[in-house]
Design a protein around this motif. Structure first.
Motif, PDB file in Angstrom:
ATOM      1  N   LEU A  20       0.830  -1.200   0.000  1.00  0.00           N
ATOM      2  CA  LEU A  20       0.000   0.000   0.000  1.00  0.00           C
ATOM      3  C   LEU A  20       0.865   1.251   0.000  1.00  0.00           C
ATOM      4  CD1 LEU A  20      -2.697  -1.059   2.609  1.00  0.00           C
ATOM      5  CD2 LEU A  20      -2.768  -1.292   0.122  1.00  0.00           C
ATOM      6  N   VAL A  21       0.386   2.277  -0.700  1.00  0.00           N
ATOM      7  CA  VAL A  21       1.039   3.580  -0.713  1.00  0.00           C
ATOM      8  C   VAL A  21       0.003   4.638  -0.373  1.00  0.00           C
ATOM      9  CG1 VAL A  21       2.796   2.890  -2.381  1.00  0.00           C
ATOM     10  CG2 VAL A  21       0.677   3.914  -3.190  1.00  0.00           C
ATOM     11  N   ARG A  22       0.485   5.814  -0.068  1.00  0.00           N
ATOM     12  CA  ARG A  22      -0.412   6.946   0.141  1.00  0.00           C
ATOM     13  C   ARG A  22      -0.527   7.712  -1.171  1.00  0.00           C
ATOM     14  NH1 ARG A  22       2.670   7.231   5.186  1.00  0.00           N
ATOM     15  NH2 ARG A  22       1.306   6.399   6.784  1.00  0.00           N
ATOM     16  N   THR A  23      -1.450   8.629  -1.239  1.00  0.00           N
ATOM     17  CA  THR A  23      -1.662   9.409  -2.449  1.00  0.00           C
ATOM     18  C   THR A  23      -0.400  10.162  -2.860  1.00  0.00           C
ATOM     19  OG1 THR A  23      -3.986   9.665  -1.923  1.00  0.00           O
ATOM     20  CG2 THR A  23      -3.086  11.218  -3.502  1.00  0.00           C
ATOM     21  N   VAL A  24       0.356  10.653  -1.904  1.00  0.00           N
ATOM     22  CA  VAL A  24       1.511  11.492  -2.216  1.00  0.00           C
ATOM     23  C   VAL A  24       2.848  10.892  -1.804  1.00  0.00           C
ATOM     24  CG1 VAL A  24       0.189  13.630  -2.199  1.00  0.00           C
ATOM     25  CG2 VAL A  24       1.220  12.803  -0.093  1.00  0.00           C
ATOM     26  N   GLY A  25       2.893   9.636  -1.406  1.00  0.00           N
ATOM     27  CA  GLY A  25       4.174   9.073  -1.009  1.00  0.00           C
ATOM     28  C   GLY A  25       4.092   7.600  -0.652  1.00  0.00           C
ATOM     29  N   VAL A  26       5.263   7.029  -0.427  1.00  0.00           N
ATOM     30  CA  VAL A  26       5.391   5.615  -0.075  1.00  0.00           C
ATOM     31  C   VAL A  26       5.675   5.533   1.422  1.00  0.00           C
ATOM     32  CG1 VAL A  26       6.660   3.497  -0.531  1.00  0.00           C
ATOM     33  CG2 VAL A  26       6.322   5.138  -2.371  1.00  0.00           C
ATOM     34  N   PRO A  27       4.800   4.879   2.193  1.00  0.00           N
ATOM     35  CA  PRO A  27       5.029   4.753   3.629  1.00  0.00           C
ATOM     36  C   PRO A  27       6.305   3.959   3.923  1.00  0.00           C
ATOM     37  CG  PRO A  27       2.795   4.088   3.064  1.00  0.00           C
ATOM     38  CD  PRO A  27       3.543   4.265   1.788  1.00  0.00           C
ATOM     39  N   GLY A  28       6.902   4.212   5.063  1.00  0.00           N
ATOM     40  CA  GLY A  28       8.134   3.549   5.472  1.00  0.00           C
ATOM     41  C   GLY A  28       8.120   2.039   5.350  1.00  0.00           C
ATOM     42  N   PRO A  29       7.103   1.350   5.878  1.00  0.00           N
ATOM     43  CA  PRO A  29       7.086  -0.111   5.769  1.00  0.00           C
ATOM     44  C   PRO A  29       7.049  -0.614   4.317  1.00  0.00           C
ATOM     45  CG  PRO A  29       5.595   0.585   7.495  1.00  0.00           C
ATOM     46  CD  PRO A  29       6.033   1.831   6.768  1.00  0.00           C
ATOM     47  N   SER A  30       6.306   0.067   3.450  1.00  0.00           N
ATOM     48  CA  SER A  30       6.271  -0.332   2.038  1.00  0.00           C
ATOM     49  C   SER A  30       7.614  -0.062   1.373  1.00  0.00           C
ATOM     50  CB  SER A  30       5.161   0.411   1.295  1.00  0.00           C
ATOM     51  OG  SER A  30       3.889  -0.005   1.757  1.00  0.00           O
ATOM     52  N   ALA A  31       8.232   1.062   1.690  1.00  0.00           N
ATOM     53  CA  ALA A  31       9.551   1.382   1.143  1.00  0.00           C
ATOM     54  C   ALA A  31      10.588   0.360   1.605  1.00  0.00           C
ATOM     55  CB  ALA A  31       9.972   2.786   1.564  1.00  0.00           C
ATOM     56  N   ALA A  32      10.531  -0.027   2.859  1.00  0.00           N
ATOM     57  CA  ALA A  32      11.473  -1.027   3.378  1.00  0.00           C
ATOM     58  C   ALA A  32      11.295  -2.364   2.669  1.00  0.00           C
ATOM     59  CB  ALA A  32      11.290  -1.180   4.886  1.00  0.00           C
TER      60      ALA A  32
END
Length: 65
Positions: A20-32
């Motif tokens: 999952l991502v947010r509308t304007v960015g990639v959350p930390g857990p998804s990026a990791a």
């Protein structure tokens, strides 16, 4: 989260996760997880009102293409 629900089955068939991502960015857990997986490609589901260009730009560092 309807896009994530729609993505679950195709991702499972291809052996990939649904992150999952947010509308304007990639959350930390998804990026990791993207960093850990080092994917060859990333498929993004959702229109520009749900996933804007900032997310595509952030995701581009995690995939080869």
């Amino acid at each position: 989260f309807p896009d994530a629900l729609a993505a679950g089955a195709p991702a499972a068939i291809r052996g990939g996760p649904t992150l999952l991502v947010r509308t304007v960015g990639v959350p930390g857990p998804s990026a990791a997880e993207l960093e850990r997986l080092n994917p060859a490609r990333i498929i993004v589901l959702g229109g520009p009102r749900v996933v804007n260009q900032a997310v595509f730009n952030a995701m581009s560092v995690y995939a080869d293409g």
